[in-house]
Design an enzyme around this catalytic site. Sequence first.
Site, PDB file in Angstrom:
ATOM      1  N   GLU A   1       0.851  -1.181   0.000  1.00  0.00           N
ATOM      2  CA  GLU A   1       0.000   0.000   0.000  1.00  0.00           C
ATOM      3  C   GLU A   1       0.889   1.234   0.000  1.00  0.00           C
ATOM      4  O   GLU A   1       2.115   1.124   0.103  1.00  0.00           O
ATOM      5  CB  GLU A   1      -0.952  -0.012   1.211  1.00  0.00           C
ATOM      6  CG  GLU A   1      -0.258   0.019   2.558  1.00  0.00           C
ATOM      7  CD  GLU A   1      -1.231  -0.199   3.729  1.00  0.00           C
ATOM      8  OE1 GLU A   1      -2.263  -0.861   3.545  1.00  0.00           O
ATOM      9  OE2 GLU A   1      -0.930   0.281   4.825  1.00  0.00           O
TER      10      GLU A   1
ATOM     11  N   HIS B   1      -4.199   3.360   8.183  1.00  0.00           N
ATOM     12  CA  HIS B   1      -2.971   2.838   8.781  1.00  0.00           C
ATOM     13  C   HIS B   1      -2.007   3.985   9.029  1.00  0.00           C
ATOM     14  O   HIS B   1      -1.889   4.895   8.213  1.00  0.00           O
ATOM     15  CB  HIS B   1      -2.280   1.845   7.836  1.00  0.00           C
ATOM     16  CG  HIS B   1      -2.968   0.523   7.746  1.00  0.00           C
ATOM     17  ND1 HIS B   1      -2.855  -0.301   6.645  1.00  0.00           N
ATOM     18  CD2 HIS B   1      -3.768  -0.125   8.622  1.00  0.00           C
ATOM     19  CE1 HIS B   1      -3.574  -1.398   6.855  1.00  0.00           C
ATOM     20  NE2 HIS B   1      -4.133  -1.321   8.036  1.00  0.00           N
TER      21      HIS B   1
END
Lengths: 300, 384
Positions: free
Chosen positions: A216, A254
Site C-alpha cells: 500500500e 494505517h
Amino acid sequence: MAIFVNADTKVIVQGLTGGQGKYHGLRNQAYGTQIVGGVTPGKGGTDVEGIPVFNTVAEAVAATGADASFIAVPPKAAGAAILEAAAAGIRFVVCITEGIPAQDEAKVYNTLVRDYPDTRLLGPNCPGIISPGKCNIGITAGEIAELPTASGPNVGIVSRSGTLTYQALYELKQRGIGVSTCVGIGGDPVPGTNFIDCLREFQADPETHAIIMIGEIGGSAEEEAAEFIKANVTKPMSAYIAGVTAPEGKKMGHAGAITSGGKGTAKGKMEALAAAGVKVGQNPTEAGDLMAEIVAALKG
Amino acid sequence: MDLFEYQGKQYFARFDIPVSPGDVAYTVDEAVAAAEAAGYPVVVKAQVQVGGRGKAGGIKLADTADEVRFHAGNILGMDIKGHLVKRVWVEHASDIEKEYYASYSLDRAAKKHLLMLSAQGGVEIEAVAESDPDAIVMLHIDPVDGISLEVARDAAVRAKIDAEAVDGVADMLVKLYRCFTEGDCDLAEINPLILRPDGGVHALDAKVSLDNNASFRHPEWEEFRATEELDEREQLARTHDLQYIGLDGTVGIIANGAGLAMSTLDVVNQVGGRAANFLDIGGGANADVMAAALGVINFDENVKSIFINIFGGITRGEEVAKGIVEALSRVELRAPIVIRLDGTNAEQGREILAAAGIPESKLISKPTMLEAARAAVAIANGSN
C-alpha cells in the site's frame, strides 16, 4: 514446510486473559495451533479454558517450552511486552496491537536488532501469520485459507493490510490454489518484519512455488522489495498496491499509509514491481487472476 | 496531526527551544495588544497550514500600532490557497544574520531517526536537496542512543554552520531532538533557524506534526485538536470515532479495514467513478457502527450512491447484514446502497438482506467488488 511457523510451533499468548487475547487465542487453538500458555501479570496460577496462565513470559517459557508469542495487549503495554518476550528467549513474536506510538516502535525495533538479534517480530498492527493446516497465530479466520497440496504448486502471501490479506486468501481459495504460509506484516511505519524478510524465506521454502505480495502507499518498502526481487527471487510473483487514488498527506487508516512530496505513491510502487518482473494487478481480484495464470503455467 | 506555526512555537518553548516573543491573535485588537507586548517592530504572520504564505501577502512587517491594525485587518479572513486565515501570530521582528535549516523525522527505510541540517535555510529544503544536495547533512540516529551534544556539534561543523553559531545550533539540536522524541512528533522542523547579529540563535518558524497514536500520553494535545481544520463531515465522523477522510466525489464508501477501504476507492476510480470519502469501520462492524457510518455518509450532499464493501474475516457476514437492516430502520438515506458482502458467512448475510424485503431502489447486492463498484458508479454518474 512453511515459513516462520509450523505444526511444531509452541505459542504463548501475552494478554490471554483480556478480551482480544482470549477470543483469538482460543480460535487459534481450535484451528490446531499449539497454544501452550498465557501470560498476564498478577494472574499466574489461573487458567483460561484449561490453558495455564503465568505471571511472566520467562515463567511460561520455562514451564511450557514455548518458542513463539502472540501479543494482544493495549498500545501502552505492547512495547514492554515485546521486549519481555525477546528477553525470555522467544524467537518469533506476533504483535497485533494497533496504535503503538511510532517513537516506541522505533526504540523497540532497534533494541531487538541490538540486544536480541535472534528474535523476529511480526507487526505491530498486523493480522498475524497462518501456515494453513499447521499453525495460525493472530486474527486470520483459518477457514478462508486453502491447505497446501503435497505436489503443489502452493502460493506464499505477504501483505501490509489485514483485510486485503483475507481477500488474497479468499481469491486463492475460490480458485482452489493452496497456500504455504500467509504473512501479514502490518501497516505501521516501523514493522518488525518487512517484505524482504518474507520474500527471502519464501524463495528458500521448497513448499512455496509462487508469491503474492500486497502493498500500500507510504514509505519505500515495496520499492526496496522490488530491488530484492530483481536480484534474488526466481519464483513467479503477482502483486497489488492499494491507494492509487489516496489524497496526498493524509494517513489512510494505517499509521504508515501516507504519501508526501510525491513519494510513497502507489504508481511508483507498481512501476518498480513491474520492472522487477512481478505481474501487477489493478485490484485484488486481478492479482488473484494473475496468480491463477502463474499457477496454471507451473502445472502445465 | 499538523500544528499551526504558533502552536509549534509554543510546543518548542516547552522544550526550552528559543523562539521570538509573541502571541496569537484572532482579532485586530488582539493583534495590536500582542504587538505592544512583543515590542516593535513586529511581524504579523497568517496562521495557515500551507506553504507560500509570504508570497500570498500573509506575512507583513509593522513598526507601529496603526500598521499592525492595517496588516492584521487585511490578513485575517484572507484566503490562502483555499485556507481561510482565522488567526495571526504577532512576534517581535528579529535581526537576521544567517538562516539555517534543521529537522528530525523517522527514516522508515533505515528504521532510524533522521537529522537533516543545512547552512542554507529559509528556502524549501526540497529545493536545496535538488540544487545542492551536499549542502544538507543527513545523519541517522539510533533511537536507543539518541543524540549527544558532541554528535550534534560535529553535525553542525560538517553542515558548515558559521563558527560563532556552532555551539548554539548544537544546543538547539539536542533540545529539538527531545521535542521530537519525548514530544512524540512525526516531524519537528525549524526553517529558518536563525543566527542573530548578537550571536544568539533561535527558531523563526516551526513545523510540527504530532503522532496521533501517542495522544494517550499527551493530554495537553487537546487544545491542538480543538483547532484542527476538519470539514463538517470529518467533525461528525470524529464524534463517532470513525476513520473518515472527506473527498470530493459522489460515491460514498464504507469498508472494513484500511487496506480494503483504500482498495475500494481505487476500484471505484478504475470503473470511472469518484469516491466521496474514505471510511474504515474496522473489524467489529455491528449495527451501531454501521448506523453511525451511514449517518456520516448521508450527511454529505454530494453522495449519489453508497458502496458498502465488506470482507468477512473476523467480521461475520450475517452480523454485518443485521447491522445494515437495523441501520436502515434508523436512518433515512439520500442514496441507494450497493453492497458486496464476501468471506465468512457471506451467504447467510445475503439471505438476511434478501429476507428483509428492502426494495432494489434502496439496496442492491453484488457478488464481487468489481461488479458492486460498477453498479455504484452507474447510479452515481447516472443521476448527475
